[in-house]
Design a protein around this motif. Structure first.
Motif, PDB file in Angstrom:
ATOM      1  N   ARG A 192      11.628  -3.840  -2.873  1.00  0.00           N
ATOM      2  CA  ARG A 192      11.583  -4.024  -4.339  1.00  0.00           C
ATOM      3  C   ARG A 192      11.685  -5.664  -4.741  1.00  0.00           C
ATOM      4  O   ARG A 192      11.701  -5.848  -6.107  1.00  0.00           O
ATOM      5  CB  ARG A 192      12.904  -3.352  -4.921  1.00  0.00           C
ATOM      6  CG  ARG A 192      12.811  -1.892  -4.954  1.00  0.00           C
ATOM      7  CD  ARG A 192      13.857  -1.175  -5.537  1.00  0.00           C
ATOM      8  NE  ARG A 192      14.038   0.338  -5.152  1.00  0.00           N
ATOM      9  CZ  ARG A 192      13.250   1.061  -6.001  1.00  0.00           C
ATOM     10  NH1 ARG A 192      12.978   0.802  -6.925  1.00  0.00           N
ATOM     11  NH2 ARG A 192      13.680   2.459  -5.655  1.00  0.00           N
ATOM     12  N   HIS A 193      11.852  -6.445  -3.999  1.00  0.00           N
ATOM     13  CA  HIS A 193      11.862  -7.872  -4.113  1.00  0.00           C
ATOM     14  C   HIS A 193      10.392  -8.356  -4.490  1.00  0.00           C
ATOM     15  O   HIS A 193       9.234  -8.018  -4.005  1.00  0.00           O
ATOM     16  CB  HIS A 193      12.464  -8.731  -3.000  1.00  0.00           C
ATOM     17  CG  HIS A 193      13.738  -8.191  -2.813  1.00  0.00           C
ATOM     18  ND1 HIS A 193      14.922  -8.666  -3.692  1.00  0.00           N
ATOM     19  CD2 HIS A 193      14.144  -7.800  -1.673  1.00  0.00           C
ATOM     20  CE1 HIS A 193      16.119  -8.202  -2.928  1.00  0.00           C
ATOM     21  NE2 HIS A 193      15.670  -7.734  -1.781  1.00  0.00           N
ATOM     22  N   ASP A 194      10.375  -9.276  -5.329  1.00  0.00           N
ATOM     23  CA  ASP A 194       9.166  -9.992  -5.906  1.00  0.00           C
ATOM     24  C   ASP A 194       8.691 -11.002  -4.832  1.00  0.00           C
ATOM     25  O   ASP A 194       9.238 -12.224  -5.029  1.00  0.00           O
ATOM     26  CB  ASP A 194       9.192 -10.556  -7.374  1.00  0.00           C
ATOM     27  CG  ASP A 194       7.840 -11.121  -7.760  1.00  0.00           C
ATOM     28  OD1 ASP A 194       6.872 -10.606  -7.243  1.00  0.00           O
ATOM     29  OD2 ASP A 194       7.861 -11.897  -8.549  1.00  0.00           O
ATOM     30  N   HIS A 195       8.273 -10.886  -3.839  1.00  0.00           N
ATOM     31  CA  HIS A 195       7.723 -11.854  -2.766  1.00  0.00           C
ATOM     32  C   HIS A 195       6.745 -11.334  -1.863  1.00  0.00           C
ATOM     33  O   HIS A 195       6.169 -10.169  -2.035  1.00  0.00           O
ATOM     34  CB  HIS A 195       8.821 -12.456  -1.980  1.00  0.00           C
ATOM     35  CG  HIS A 195       9.580 -11.268  -0.907  1.00  0.00           C
ATOM     36  ND1 HIS A 195       9.174 -11.277   0.367  1.00  0.00           N
ATOM     37  CD2 HIS A 195      10.029  -9.966  -1.269  1.00  0.00           C
ATOM     38  CE1 HIS A 195       9.834 -10.211   0.777  1.00  0.00           C
ATOM     39  NE2 HIS A 195      10.375  -9.254   0.001  1.00  0.00           N
ATOM     40  N   ASP A 196       5.993 -12.219  -1.190  1.00  0.00           N
ATOM     41  CA  ASP A 196       5.097 -11.698  -0.173  1.00  0.00           C
ATOM     42  C   ASP A 196       5.596 -10.748   1.061  1.00  0.00           C
ATOM     43  O   ASP A 196       6.425 -11.306   1.753  1.00  0.00           O
ATOM     44  CB  ASP A 196       4.255 -12.774   0.338  1.00  0.00           C
ATOM     45  CG  ASP A 196       2.762 -12.426   1.232  1.00  0.00           C
ATOM     46  OD1 ASP A 196       2.668 -11.162   1.483  1.00  0.00           O
ATOM     47  OD2 ASP A 196       2.223 -13.442   1.347  1.00  0.00           O
ATOM     48  N   HIS A 197       5.490  -9.387   1.194  1.00  0.00           N
ATOM     49  CA  HIS A 197       6.153  -8.670   1.769  1.00  0.00           C
ATOM     50  C   HIS A 197       5.490  -8.960   3.315  1.00  0.00           C
ATOM     51  O   HIS A 197       6.134  -8.341   4.303  1.00  0.00           O
ATOM     52  CB  HIS A 197       5.729  -7.273   1.460  1.00  0.00           C
ATOM     53  CG  HIS A 197       6.186  -6.823  -0.060  1.00  0.00           C
ATOM     54  ND1 HIS A 197       7.667  -7.020  -0.191  1.00  0.00           N
ATOM     55  CD2 HIS A 197       5.582  -6.664  -1.239  1.00  0.00           C
ATOM     56  CE1 HIS A 197       7.726  -7.007  -1.480  1.00  0.00           C
ATOM     57  NE2 HIS A 197       6.610  -6.773  -2.214  1.00  0.00           N
ATOM     58  N   TYR A 242       0.611 -11.208  -4.481  1.00  0.00           N
ATOM     59  CA  TYR A 242       0.610 -11.543  -3.323  1.00  0.00           C
ATOM     60  C   TYR A 242      -0.286 -11.351  -2.420  1.00  0.00           C
ATOM     61  O   TYR A 242      -0.980 -12.329  -1.637  1.00  0.00           O
ATOM     62  CB  TYR A 242       2.088 -11.680  -2.741  1.00  0.00           C
ATOM     63  CG  TYR A 242       3.216 -11.997  -3.636  1.00  0.00           C
ATOM     64  CD1 TYR A 242       3.457 -13.628  -3.503  1.00  0.00           C
ATOM     65  CD2 TYR A 242       4.066 -11.406  -4.279  1.00  0.00           C
ATOM     66  CE1 TYR A 242       4.447 -13.829  -4.467  1.00  0.00           C
ATOM     67  CE2 TYR A 242       5.022 -11.716  -4.935  1.00  0.00           C
ATOM     68  CZ  TYR A 242       5.165 -13.263  -5.197  1.00  0.00           C
ATOM     69  OH  TYR A 242       5.995 -13.753  -5.996  1.00  0.00           O
ATOM     70  N   TYR A 243      -0.730 -10.298  -2.361  1.00  0.00           N
ATOM     71  CA  TYR A 243      -1.780  -9.691  -1.527  1.00  0.00           C
ATOM     72  C   TYR A 243      -3.023 -10.292  -1.869  1.00  0.00           C
ATOM     73  O   TYR A 243      -3.898 -10.708  -0.897  1.00  0.00           O
ATOM     74  CB  TYR A 243      -2.013  -7.986  -1.679  1.00  0.00           C
ATOM     75  CG  TYR A 243      -3.068  -7.415  -0.828  1.00  0.00           C
ATOM     76  CD1 TYR A 243      -2.875  -7.516   0.589  1.00  0.00           C
ATOM     77  CD2 TYR A 243      -4.199  -7.089  -1.553  1.00  0.00           C
ATOM     78  CE1 TYR A 243      -4.153  -6.881   1.335  1.00  0.00           C
ATOM     79  CE2 TYR A 243      -5.171  -6.785  -0.848  1.00  0.00           C
ATOM     80  CZ  TYR A 243      -5.143  -6.464   0.637  1.00  0.00           C
ATOM     81  OH  TYR A 243      -6.178  -6.023   1.546  1.00  0.00           O
TER      82      TYR A 243
END
Length: 169
Positions: free
Chosen positions: A32-37, A53-54
């Motif tokens: 659920r974090h807002d970052h590049d997974h 990010y994708y």
């Protein structure tokens, strides 16, 4: 014949369950974090919808592969290039400031062991003026066998009267 069909059916269900379990194990957990997974799961966007990010392109770890690079150098970086130790004023054992030292007297005395006593007298320039330093040292494979008393005698007999005596043992 009926038992054979049941056995094949059970085997097919078992293989399908095993395949689904391994596929589920390969699927990364939803984040659920807002970052590049891709930082914690390289195949994250294969299973979950794309986000901003994708669309940013290849994964960049902490600013690597970015278009801008700034480097600031403060001071002289002689230690990191290979020329520091090739400088003509640098002596491998003692470093710089060799011009401030001058050997006045050097004598070598034999011992009954497989060692020798080396006496070196040098003038050293320092912030307090010039000093005369007399160094006595036992060297060789059996240097540890040379008595300290013998080193003191050699220093007392052969060093100058105004020299500061240093016995290395």
């Amino acid at each position: 014949m009926n038992k054979f069909i049941k056995t094949i059916g059970i085997a097919a269900v078992g293989i399908a369950t095993l395949g689904m379990t391994s596929a589920m194990a390969a699927r990364p957990d939803h984040c659920r974090h807002d970052h590049d997974h891709r930082s914690h799961a390289s195949n994250y966007y294969d299973y979950y919808s794309a986000d901003r990010y994708y669309r940013a392109g290849a994964y960049q770890r902490s600013g690597q592969n970015s278009g801008l690079s700034i480097s600031i150098r403060v001071g002289d970086d002689r230690y990191n290039d290979g020329n520091y130790y090739r400088d003509r004023n640098y002596n491998n054992r003692r470093g710089y400031n060799q011009r401030q030292r001058r050997v006045v007297n050097r004598e070598v005395f034999g011992t009954r062991y497989n060692a020798r006593i080396v006496l070196t007298e040098k003038i050293v320039r320092s912030r307090h003026g010039r000093q005369l330093i007399c160094t006595v040292d036992a060297r060789g494979r059996q240097a540890h066998r040379v008595p300290h008393k013998r080193l003191r005698k050699v220093a007392r007999r052969n060093c100058s009267k105004r020299a500061q005596i240093r016995i290395l043992a």
